[in-house]
Design an enzyme around this catalytic site. Structure first.
Site, short mmCIF file in Angstrom:
data_model
loop_
_atom_site.label_atom_id
_atom_site.label_comp_id
_atom_site.label_asym_id
_atom_site.label_seq_id
_atom_site.Cartn_x
_atom_site.Cartn_y
_atom_site.Cartn_z
NE ARG A 120 -4.19 -0.97 1.27
CZ ARG A 120 -5.36 -1.13 1.86
NH1 ARG A 120 -5.42 -1.66 3.03
NH2 ARG A 120 -6.45 -0.73 1.27
CD GLN A 125 -2.61 6.16 -3.27
OE1 GLN A 125 -2.72 6.96 -4.19
NE2 GLN A 125 -2.36 6.51 -2.03
#
Ligand code: NAD
Length: 375
Positions: A120, A125
């Site tokens: 992450r 993203q």
């Protein structure tokens, strides 16, 4: 190179990629094969896939001809044995809850990638299926609550009297929780939010929610932004705070998760029994045990007049847009492993490729999953 899109198992309406994304893939010189009716439950027909430049075939032929197979739900351990050794398989393996499937995937010598493991980071993203699908869950959970409850969400002042706005408590302000706040506020509910990560307070407030503070939460920077297990003392204080707010709420939306673990139990039976009859609990954490002690995964039950909806698969109920977002995330991941000639290019120097890789050369290679399957 050939990429095959498989039809999902019974009960899953999404498809890993819609025709629009398949078309973008053909422009990267990849030949796209699609199992017959793969998109049907998401309202994407075989003809739309054909118009997008893909070919339709049987499951067996798609499996035998493809270099890369993509799907959302992982294949069963039995089906894994039918896949070709060395084949690349991309799915959401949910590895911490599917040990047998992970081991079978390694044993079959598949190079597998699990999209729920995408790091992450800022670069990750665009491939973050957890976020895109949690957005759907957060949105849909609020609509489900509004549908299930026998009261209005917004305040009404009419000649028939004044209706007070619904009070909602949201447990967990991750991607799903934040989307739930935004949706509930648009419908006019008054929203309170609880999370162990104090960092989310400002986001909660900017969406119009009130942040319920409990002192003493453990916030581990090394956990990559995820919540971690809390101390017993904190859990007691938290239990009391949640109890006090839940009993005054018409709706509780449960979204609290700890990555790779069972969900924390935050709503005890005693609390549910003190809630107002007619209240609704939507437990999005149902598939990992639930945030409510009484939740039954996949079922709606009623306890002392409180309806408890145990449902973690809202994305499947909104299959078109969920598949659209999932497919875009998947496409962005594929761009990392496909070269300019449309061939496979697995660069294990890339942190996103290595961070998402589950099995390779007959071994479980993902660091955290490797530890997990050993025990
Ligand atoms: P998640 O689904 O793992 O958990 C949902 C929420 O539950 C989290 O906010 C968590 O703090 C909360 N929670 C856990 N235990 C709790 C407890 N005992 N009581 C109350 N709340 C509890 O979360 P997520 O939506 O997947 O997001 C996880 C993290 O990843 C967040 O920090 C988020 O900002 C971050 N994130 C980063 C990126 C990126 O940079 N690419 C993308 C998405 C999310």
């Amino acid at each position: 190179m050939k990429l095959g899109i498989l039809k999902e198992s019974q009960g899953e309406n999404r498809v890993a990629m819609l025709p629009e994304t398949a078309e973008a893939l053909t422009k990267l010189k990849v030949e796209v094969l699609v199992e017959k009716d793969a998109g049907k439950s998401a309202y994407a027909s075989d003809n739309q896939f054909i118009d997008a430049g893909a070919k339709i075939d049987t499951r067996e032929k798609v499996i035998s001809q493809s270099d890369i197979l993509v799907m959302i739900q992982p294949p069963t351990a039995a089906e894994i044995k039918k896949l070709k050794e060395g084949q690349v398989v991309i799915a959401v393996f949910n590895p911490f809850f599917n040990k047998d499937i992970v081991n079978a995937t390694a044993a079959q010598n598949l190079t597998s990638f699990s999209l729920d493991l995408v790091p992450r980071s800022t670069r990750g993203q665009a491939m973050d299926i957890l976020s895109s699908q949690a957005t759907v869950s957060g949105y849909k959970s609020v609509l489900a609550a509004a549908n299930t409850m026998d009261k209005f969400f917004p305040m009404f002042m009419s000649s028939a009297g004044t209706i007070k706005p619904a009070k909602m408590l949201i447990l967990g302000a991750g991607v799903a929780g934040l989307q739930a706040i935004a949706t509930a506020r648009k419908l006019g509910a008054v929203v309170e939010v609880f999370d162990v990560r104090a960092a989310v307070k400002e986001e909660v407030m900017s969406l119009g929610g009130k942040f319920v503070e409990v002192e003493g939460a453990v916030d581990d920077k090394a956990a990559g932004g995820y919540a971690v297990e809390q101390t017993e003392e904190f859990k007691k204080k938290q239990q009391q705070a949640i109890h006090d707010h839940a009993v005054k709420s018409d709706v509780v939306i449960c979204t609290a998760q700890i990555f790779g673990r069972e969900a924390p139990v935050l709503l005890k039976k005693e609390t549910v029994e003190k809630m107002m009859p007619g209240s609704v609990i939507i437990d999005l954490a149902a598939s990992t045990g639930g945030n409510c002690e009484l939740t039954k995964n996949g079922e709606t039950i009623e306890h002392n007049g409180v309806k408890i909806v145990g449902k973690s698969d809202y994305p499947s109920d909104m299959a078109t847009d969920s598949s659209r977002m999932f497919g875009k995330n998947l496409f962005n991941f594929l761009k990392l492993i496909i070269n300019e000639e449309g061939g496979l290019n697995l660069n294990f120097e890339d942190e996103l490729v290595v961070g998402t890789c589950l099995t390779k050369d007959k071994e479980v290679v993902h660091e955290k999953v490797k530890e997990f399957v050993k025990n």
